[in-house]
Design a protein around this motif. Structure first.
Motif, PDB file in Angstrom:
ATOM      1  N   ARG A   1       0.852  -1.193   0.000  1.00 64.34           N
ATOM      2  CA  ARG A   1       0.000   0.000   0.000  1.00 64.34           C
ATOM      3  C   ARG A   1       0.882   1.236   0.000  1.00 64.34           C
ATOM      4  N   TRP A   2       0.285   2.346  -0.380  1.00 62.34           N
ATOM      5  CA  TRP A   2       1.007   3.614  -0.337  1.00 62.34           C
ATOM      6  C   TRP A   2       0.894   4.240   1.054  1.00 62.34           C
ATOM      7  N   SER A   3       1.916   4.981   1.427  1.00 59.89           N
ATOM      8  CA  SER A   3       1.865   5.782   2.652  1.00 59.89           C
ATOM      9  C   SER A   3       1.346   7.175   2.311  1.00 59.89           C
ATOM     10  N   ALA A   4       0.757   7.831   3.303  1.00 62.79           N
ATOM     11  CA  ALA A   4       0.232   9.178   3.108  1.00 62.79           C
ATOM     12  C   ALA A   4       1.275  10.202   3.542  1.00 62.79           C
ATOM     13  N   PHE A   5       1.421  11.250   2.741  1.00 60.85           N
ATOM     14  CA  PHE A   5       2.363  12.329   3.046  1.00 60.85           C
ATOM     15  C   PHE A   5       1.667  13.672   2.844  1.00 60.85           C
TER      16      PHE A   5
ATOM     17  N   GLY B   1      -0.652  22.629   2.391  1.00 59.88           N
ATOM     18  CA  GLY B   1      -1.558  21.517   2.641  1.00 59.88           C
ATOM     19  C   GLY B   1      -1.780  20.567   1.483  1.00 59.88           C
ATOM     20  N   LEU B   2      -0.722  20.246   0.727  1.00 56.89           N
ATOM     21  CA  LEU B   2      -0.853  19.244  -0.337  1.00 56.89           C
ATOM     22  C   LEU B   2      -0.771  17.847   0.264  1.00 56.89           C
ATOM     23  N   ASP B   3      -1.530  16.912  -0.298  1.00 53.99           N
ATOM     24  CA  ASP B   3      -1.538  15.521   0.175  1.00 53.99           C
ATOM     25  C   ASP B   3      -1.144  14.585  -0.969  1.00 53.99           C
ATOM     26  N   PHE B   4      -0.226  13.684  -0.667  1.00 48.67           N
ATOM     27  CA  PHE B   4       0.264  12.724  -1.650  1.00 48.67           C
ATOM     28  C   PHE B   4       0.198  11.313  -1.080  1.00 48.67           C
ATOM     29  N   ARG B   5       0.310  10.340  -1.978  1.00 44.35           N
ATOM     30  CA  ARG B   5       0.471   8.942  -1.597  1.00 44.35           C
ATOM     31  C   ARG B   5       1.709   8.409  -2.312  1.00 44.35           C
TER      32      ARG B   5
ATOM     33  N   ASP C   1      -2.174  11.281  -6.029  1.00 46.58           N
ATOM     34  CA  ASP C   1      -2.746  12.309  -5.167  1.00 46.58           C
ATOM     35  C   ASP C   1      -3.518  11.635  -4.033  1.00 46.58           C
ATOM     36  N   ALA C   2      -4.196  12.413  -3.214  1.00 45.24           N
ATOM     37  CA  ALA C   2      -4.890  11.865  -2.055  1.00 45.24           C
ATOM     38  C   ALA C   2      -6.034  10.937  -2.445  1.00 45.24           C
ATOM     39  N   ASP C   3      -6.529  11.072  -3.685  1.00 47.39           N
ATOM     40  CA  ASP C   3      -7.636  10.228  -4.148  1.00 47.39           C
ATOM     41  C   ASP C   3      -7.169   8.956  -4.841  1.00 47.39           C
ATOM     42  N   GLY C   4      -5.843   8.780  -4.920  1.00 46.41           N
ATOM     43  CA  GLY C   4      -5.307   7.563  -5.516  1.00 46.41           C
ATOM     44  C   GLY C   4      -5.049   7.648  -7.006  1.00 46.41           C
TER      45      GLY C   4
END
Length: 282
Positions: free
Chosen positions: A99-103, A117-121, A170-173
């Motif tokens: 799985r990907w980790s959240a950053f 406030g950017l979100d990545f995987r 991105d945060a939505d995959g």
């Protein structure tokens, strides 16, 4: 006796409304000035509401297509003590437990804007390096050197790799868009130019090596906390003047300012590319 002001008078109401609009405009200007001084702890930055697309305007080969290849897309890793190896995005995900980790991070561009406030995987840099090199001795590397499919290069000092990660989605995959270059390394402590779009190769070097913008006067470290934008001396004076000129366009509003940065930066990058190419030929 002094006459009372009739607030229902259309002329009076018009003046009151105009004053209210001026107060709101002044408040917005004050807010922009405040954010221009600091955004997310970075001085000299303005906060923007979207992640701005910036690149050199170079063509990306059709063979570089993580959006079509998905988990089969491969990155090349190499070090000076051994050969190169290719690792797929799917293999990196498997090495991270499937799985990907959240950053979460903020993005500070050397041109003066910040997107908070950017979100990545993705996976941490150390996971990617362990997956690529395994038990192989990679030596005392001091520079992580990135090469893009469009020819862009950038060196990162090993001391600045703490907290770095490979952003894949991105945060939505969804795979990072073409506008933002697909899978790329992100260094939270550094300005955005240190993160190569259209990443194709990662090299571990035993000594620091400048990349595209560093050769043209950008700072070798690029830490936003210390305002390390340009090399000291002539380079800093020239780049500060260019940055000042760009900043004047903010008087036309954020949209105009962003347009100037995007297309002005692309034009500058193309000119710099031709200059670099001429030097290689000569």
């Amino acid at each position: 006796p002094a006459s009372m002001i009739d607030v229902d008078d259309p002329v009076v109401r018009k003046h009151v409304e105009e004053k209210a609009r001026l107060r709101e405009r002044a408040a917005r200007a004050s807010s922009r000035a405040s954010s221009s001084r600091s955004a997310g702890g970075a001085s000299g930055q303005r906060e923007v509401q979207r992640w701005i697309k910036l690149d050199l305007g170079r063509p990306v080969p059709a063979t570089h297509d993580p959006w079509a290849e998905g988990d089969a897309f491969e990155l090349t890793f190499s070090c000076e003590s051994g050969g190169a190896t290719s690792v797929s995005v799917g293999a990196l995900k498997a090495a991270n437990g499937g799985r990907w980790s959240a950053f979460g991070t903020s993005w500070h561009c050397v041109t003066g804007w910040s997107r908070l406030g950017l979100d990545f995987r993705g996976v941490a840099l150390e996971v990617a390096l362990e997956c690529a090199f395994g038990e192989r001795d990679v030596g005392g590397w001091r520079c992580l050197y990135q090469t893009s499919a469009d020819g862009y290069t950038v060196g990162v000092d090993a001391r600045d790799c703490e907290g770095a990660f490979l952003a894949v989605t991105d945060a939505d995959g969804a795979m990072l868009s073409r506008d933002h270059g697909g899978p790329r390394l992100v260094f939270p402590a550094l300005y955005g130019w240190k993160s190569a779009k259209f990443l194709s190769r990662i090299e571990l070097k035993t000594s620091y090596e400048n990349g595209f913008w560093e050769n043209l006067g950008c700072h070798a470290r690029g830490r936003w906390r210390y305002d390390e934008r340009w090399k000291p001396g002539t380079s800093a004076r020239v780049w500060n003047v260019l940055a000042w000129i760009t900043d004047r366009y903010y008087i036309g509003g954020e949209r105009v300012w962003i347009w100037v940065m995007v297309y002005g930066g692309r034009a500058l990058g193309m000119v710099a590319s031709l200059f670099a190419k001429k030097n290689r030929v000569d």
